[in-house]
Motif scaffolding. Structure first.
Motif, mmCIF file in Angstrom:
data_model
loop_
_atom_site.group_PDB
_atom_site.id
_atom_site.type_symbol
_atom_site.label_atom_id
_atom_site.label_comp_id
_atom_site.label_asym_id
_atom_site.label_seq_id
_atom_site.Cartn_x
_atom_site.Cartn_y
_atom_site.Cartn_z
ATOM 1 N N SER A 1 -6.570 -4.324 1.281
ATOM 2 C CA SER A 1 -7.175 -4.060 2.586
ATOM 3 C C SER A 1 -7.637 -5.372 3.230
ATOM 4 O O SER A 1 -7.951 -6.349 2.545
ATOM 5 C CB SER A 1 -8.361 -3.114 2.436
ATOM 6 N N PRO B 1 0.829 -1.214 0.000
ATOM 7 C CA PRO B 1 0.000 0.000 0.000
ATOM 8 C C PRO B 1 0.860 1.260 0.000
ATOM 9 O O PRO B 1 2.004 1.268 0.468
ATOM 10 C CB PRO B 1 -0.810 -0.120 1.307
ATOM 11 N N ASN B 2 0.302 2.343 -0.570
ATOM 12 C CA ASN B 2 0.949 3.660 -0.587
ATOM 13 C C ASN B 2 2.349 3.613 -1.208
ATOM 14 O O ASN B 2 3.317 4.143 -0.656
ATOM 15 C CB ASN B 2 1.024 4.236 0.834
ATOM 16 N N ASP C 1 -8.701 5.070 -4.450
ATOM 17 C CA ASP C 1 -8.020 4.933 -3.159
ATOM 18 C C ASP C 1 -7.354 3.564 -3.007
ATOM 19 O O ASP C 1 -6.640 3.325 -2.029
ATOM 20 C CB ASP C 1 -8.981 5.203 -1.999
ATOM 21 N N GLU C 2 -7.613 2.690 -3.979
ATOM 22 C CA GLU C 2 -6.972 1.364 -3.960
ATOM 23 C C GLU C 2 -5.781 1.333 -4.918
ATOM 24 O O GLU C 2 -4.702 0.856 -4.563
ATOM 25 C CB GLU C 2 -7.988 0.292 -4.334
ATOM 26 N N GLN D 1 -4.187 3.598 0.209
ATOM 27 C CA GLN D 1 -4.307 3.017 1.539
ATOM 28 C C GLN D 1 -5.194 1.771 1.525
ATOM 29 O O GLN D 1 -4.999 0.847 2.307
ATOM 30 C CB GLN D 1 -4.886 4.064 2.500
ATOM 31 N N ALA D 2 -6.158 1.738 0.602
ATOM 32 C CA ALA D 2 -7.098 0.605 0.554
ATOM 33 C C ALA D 2 -6.557 -0.587 -0.230
ATOM 34 O O ALA D 2 -7.235 -1.615 -0.331
ATOM 35 C CB ALA D 2 -8.421 1.071 -0.057
ATOM 36 N N THR E 1 -0.318 2.710 -5.585
ATOM 37 C CA THR E 1 -1.253 1.999 -4.710
ATOM 38 C C THR E 1 -1.677 2.918 -3.566
ATOM 39 O O THR E 1 -0.869 3.707 -3.046
ATOM 40 C CB THR E 1 -0.605 0.731 -4.132
ATOM 41 N N LYS F 1 -10.411 -6.095 4.467
ATOM 42 C CA LYS F 1 -11.763 -6.435 4.044
ATOM 43 C C LYS F 1 -11.746 -7.327 2.816
ATOM 44 O O LYS F 1 -12.483 -8.312 2.734
ATOM 45 C CB LYS F 1 -12.546 -5.154 3.773
ATOM 46 N N LYS F 2 -10.909 -6.968 1.849
ATOM 47 C CA LYS F 2 -10.849 -7.777 0.628
ATOM 48 C C LYS F 2 -10.053 -9.059 0.854
ATOM 49 O O LYS F 2 -10.398 -10.122 0.333
ATOM 50 C CB LYS F 2 -10.245 -6.964 -0.509
#
Length: 326
Positions: A138, A69-70, A105-106, A134-135, A132, A140-141
């Motif tokens: 994630s 991420p990021n 955001d992904e 923050q999401a 990439t 959740k995924k």
């Protein structure tokens, strides 16, 4: 008179069968015979020139990236104009995963430059710029039923459009993977050189040729491939001998082997090397063994029977000359 007639007919038949049938077993070397030999060859037809060798072509230098991420990633893209140009190249990208198109955001993706002008016979460089968010990957995924049985992955498709809708092989894709690294994923993509196993050793008569189909497939990326032949007394050529290849495509070629008539019969060999190939599907060098033999002898018809038939006809004419007509 009847006796003379019968003797004449018997004489003709006897001479014809004796010399005609007896001469069938006479043989002479092929070199002194007017009969032309048929070249030894397999049944695979010659490979015709295909647009995979002539149409504009492009590809990313890699097809898989593990990301965090990021983070920012740049992936090189090479475009070979070949005979195309002057003209423009337009790049369009789209990103999606198992759920559909991904939000900004992904992940975001763009080509730099996205439009460029090309001339014939040049190689041009662009790059896929991936950021990439923050999401990305994630929890959740990653905890969804889909990703519990598969690695987290976002696909980025590149669509290439040329001026006047010129046909090309520029479209490509990249997989951006995240989450825990799973050993063995992505699967290792390797270049492949395919040659029929029965065609690496064969017999060949002097003065004849043999054709062997080749096929090269690149595992990932894009680059030059050239077929090199080791020193040999045989005449060996590959068509085409050099080309640009990219992933997800196969490149057929034709290997031709010819033995000159002046070549001494015996065992010969040569090595074919596909320079520019790499991966676990090696070797990309293959050895061929050729047993060269002298031309086979072919039957020829002797000219003697014709002379004796003519002689028999003359003799019969003499014998029947005084035969009365009833």
């Amino acid at each position: 008179m009847v006796e003379k007639y019968t003797v004449g007919i018997c004489l003709v038949l006897a001479i014809f069968f004796f010399f005609g049938m007896g001469s069938a077993g006479v043989a002479s070397p092929l070199a002194s015979s007017p009969v032309t030999s048929t070249p030894v060859s397999n049944t695979t037809p010659a490979v015709s020139t295909s647009d995979v060798y002539t149409a504009p072509i492009g590809a990313f230098t890699t097809s898989d990236v593990y990301a965090e991420p990021n983070t920012t990633y740049d992936i090189d893209y090479l475009f070979y104009s070949r005979g195309y140009g002057p003209g423009t190249v337009t790049c369009n990208v789209s990103a999606y995963d198992f759920f559909g198109y991904v939000p900004d955001d992904e992940l975001t993706a763009s080509m730099v430059p996205s439009v460029f002008t090309v001339e014939p016979g040049h190689v041009y460089h662009s790059r896929l710029h991936v950021v990439t968010g923050q999401a990305f990957a994630s929890p959740k995924k990653l905890n969804s039923p889909i990703y519990r049985i598969s690695t987290y992955q976002i696909n980025i498709d590149l669509n290439i459009t040329l001026q006047n809708d010129t046909f090309n092989y520029g479209d490509d894709s990249v997989s951006i993977r995240g989450g825990a690294f799973i050993p063995g994923l992505p699967a290792v993509e390797s270049d492949r050189l395919t040659i029929p196993e029965n065609d690496t050793a064969f017999d060949l008569q002097t003065g004849e040729s043999y054709s062997i189909p080749l096929e090269f497939s690149r595992g990932q990326g894009i680059g030059n491939v050239s077929y090199n032949i080791s020193d040999t007394s045989l005449n060996v050529t590959v068509t085409p001998a050099e080309f640009v290849s990219r992933s997800a495509q196969s490149y057929p070629a034709q290997l031709s082997v010819h033995a000159d008539r002046s070549l001494t019969p015996g065992n010969y060999s040569f090595t074919l090397d596909a320079a520019g190939a790499s991966g676990i599907e090696s070797p990309y060098s293959r050895v061929f063994f050729v047993n060269v033999t002298a031309p086979a002898e072919v039957p020829t018809q002797s000219s003697l029977p014709i002379a004796f038939v003519v002689f028999a006809v003359i003799v019969s004419g003499i014998l029947l000359r005084d035969r009365p007509i009833y």
